[in-house]
Write a protein that holds these residues in place. Structure first.
Motif, PDB file in Angstrom:
ATOM      1  N   LYS A  45       0.830  -1.203   0.000  1.00 21.36           N
ATOM      2  CA  LYS A  45       0.000   0.000   0.000  1.00 21.36           C
ATOM      3  C   LYS A  45       0.864   1.254   0.000  1.00 21.36           C
ATOM      4  CE  LYS A  45      -4.054  -2.043   2.250  1.00 21.36           C
ATOM      5  NZ  LYS A  45      -4.904  -2.088   3.468  1.00 21.36           N
ATOM      6  N   ARG A  46       1.937   1.244   0.807  1.00 20.58           N
ATOM      7  CA  ARG A  46       2.842   2.395   0.816  1.00 20.58           C
ATOM      8  C   ARG A  46       3.461   2.603  -0.565  1.00 20.58           C
ATOM      9  NH1 ARG A  46       3.882   0.288   6.103  1.00 20.58           N
ATOM     10  NH2 ARG A  46       5.570  -1.049   5.337  1.00 20.58           N
ATOM     11  N   HIS A  57       0.923   4.227  -2.897  1.00 20.66           N
ATOM     12  CA  HIS A  57       0.787   5.662  -2.618  1.00 20.66           C
ATOM     13  C   HIS A  57       1.957   6.446  -3.218  1.00 20.66           C
ATOM     14  CE1 HIS A  57      -2.784   6.032  -0.078  1.00 20.66           C
ATOM     15  NE2 HIS A  57      -2.447   4.880   0.504  1.00 20.66           N
ATOM     16  N   GLU A  58       3.158   5.888  -3.122  1.00 23.46           N
ATOM     17  CA  GLU A  58       4.336   6.552  -3.690  1.00 23.46           C
ATOM     18  C   GLU A  58       4.215   6.664  -5.208  1.00 23.46           C
ATOM     19  OE1 GLU A  58       8.280   5.371  -2.402  1.00 23.46           O
ATOM     20  OE2 GLU A  58       7.413   4.443  -0.618  1.00 23.46           O
ATOM     21  N   VAL A  96       1.412   6.705  -6.978  1.00 23.21           N
ATOM     22  CA  VAL A  96       0.353   7.676  -7.293  1.00 23.21           C
ATOM     23  C   VAL A  96       0.892   9.093  -7.154  1.00 23.21           C
ATOM     24  CG1 VAL A  96      -1.842   8.622  -6.478  1.00 23.21           C
ATOM     25  CG2 VAL A  96      -1.585   6.166  -6.766  1.00 23.21           C
ATOM     26  N   ALA A  97       1.712   9.331  -6.126  1.00 25.33           N
ATOM     27  CA  ALA A  97       2.312  10.659  -5.951  1.00 25.33           C
ATOM     28  C   ALA A  97       3.241  10.994  -7.123  1.00 25.33           C
ATOM     29  CB  ALA A  97       3.081  10.704  -4.632  1.00 25.33           C
ATOM     30  N   SER A 124      -6.876   8.686  -8.803  1.00 23.32           N
ATOM     31  CA  SER A 124      -7.251   8.286  -7.451  1.00 23.32           C
ATOM     32  C   SER A 124      -6.790   6.861  -7.214  1.00 23.32           C
ATOM     33  CB  SER A 124      -8.767   8.376  -7.264  1.00 23.32           C
ATOM     34  OG  SER A 124      -9.212   9.714  -7.419  1.00 23.32           O
ATOM     35  N   LEU A 125      -6.321   6.586  -6.010  1.00 21.56           N
ATOM     36  CA  LEU A 125      -5.893   5.237  -5.674  1.00 21.56           C
ATOM     37  C   LEU A 125      -7.109   4.314  -5.640  1.00 21.56           C
ATOM     38  CD1 LEU A 125      -3.188   3.882  -4.889  1.00 21.56           C
ATOM     39  CD2 LEU A 125      -3.882   4.116  -2.510  1.00 21.56           C
ATOM     40  N   GLN A 141      -9.871   1.731  -4.685  1.00 26.77           N
ATOM     41  CA  GLN A 141     -10.327   1.191  -3.410  1.00 26.77           C
ATOM     42  C   GLN A 141     -10.629  -0.292  -3.588  1.00 26.77           C
ATOM     43  OE1 GLN A 141     -10.356   3.081  -0.487  1.00 26.77           O
ATOM     44  NE2 GLN A 141      -9.267   4.451  -1.913  1.00 26.77           N
TER      45      GLN A 141
END
Length: 274
Positions: A96-97, A100-101, A103-104, A114-115, A117
């Motif tokens: 998950k981390r 997020h990286e 996506v950033a 958007s990540l 769900q």
């Protein structure tokens, strides 16, 4: 026929465990391994779905490790779920981390998304992000998204959090699972023969000899290496289901036409580990 490498929506597949079971039955599969990335979430649904059919579910997992700064996947067959769930939960948080990286990075590059769900015990992976990029209209296909942004060494790529082959193999064996090197010739961190020696030294028990990415020459070489080291031979299509963007695929269930006889030695090895 057997399929010892398949994915569901619990990781980066496009079929639910129930849908995968139904597709496997239609394809003439008699033993089906559920080997989602770093999660056991699909097992129970697959086991329940298989009950009306003459289909054996092989509990498995595909563990993500890092070797020589490259991703290396280890399949684990017949693990003790109660022992493996907690360590895998840590791996899911790492995934998950990583998502997020990525996506950033995509936002910085001008491709905000958007990540996705997903369900409990499921972490977004690169195919999920590629699908989101296609849905946002940035690319016509997931393949293009990988080629431009998400593939290894591309601008939005993020490496897995460090988890060594020795840690991964030890974890699987401690949980009663038979560790098998997945698709060796997809590894980009060194010659198969050299890497295999390192894996065997830390407890590897088998090789995924039969895989759609392997040429006939590579398959024969892997067979010989299994004989040389006394390793188990496994195989599977690495099926992820129909492409979510509708693109035609060359991978299909039971395409390897592997005999049930490959499964018994794996069962015996798992029994010895218990």
């Amino acid at each position: 026929m057997i399929e010892l490498h398949c994915h569901t929506t619990c990781s980066d597949g496009t079929l639910t465990p129930t849908q995968l079971v139904q597709a496997a039955v239609q394809a003439g599969v008699f033993a089906l391994a559920i080997t989602d990335h770093d999660t056991l979430s699909g097992w129970n649904e697959a086991l329940a779905a298989a009950k009306p059919y003459n289909l054996e579910i092989v509990p498995g997992v595909e563990l993500s490790t890092v070797h020589r700064d490259r991703s290396l996947h280890i399949l684990g067959f017949y693990p003790n779920a109660d022992q493996l769930k907690a360590p895998l939960a840590e791996r899911i948080e790492g995934r998950k981390r990583r998502a997020h990286e990525m996506v950033a990075k995509l936002a910085e590059l001008g491709y905000p998304i958007s990540l996705p769900q997903l369900g409990e015990g499921v972490a977004p992976s690169r195919p999920h992000l590629a699908k989101a990029l296609v849905e946002a209209g940035y690319f016509p296909s997931m393949e293009k998204a990988f080629d431009r942004l998400l593939g290894d060494n591309q601008p939005a790529y993020v490496q897995y959090e460090k988890f060594s082959i020795s840690e991964g193999i030890a974890l699987l064996r401690d949980c009663g699972a038979v560790p098998v090197w997945a698709h060796p010739y997809l590894f980009r961190g060194g010659a198969v023969e050299d890497v295999l020696k390192e894996l065997v030294e830390v407890g590897l028990m088998g090789i995924e000899v039969y895989h759609p990415s392997h040429t006939s020459k590579q398959t024969k070489n892997l067979e010989a290496l299994c004989v040389e080291y006394g390793l188990l031979m496994t195989g599977g299509s690495d099926y992820h289901g129909p492409s979510p963007d509708g693109k035609a695929q060359s991978i299909s269930l039971n395409m390897m036409q592997l005999p049930l006889g490959l499964l018994d030695p794996i069962k015996h090895a798992a029994h010895r580990l218990k």
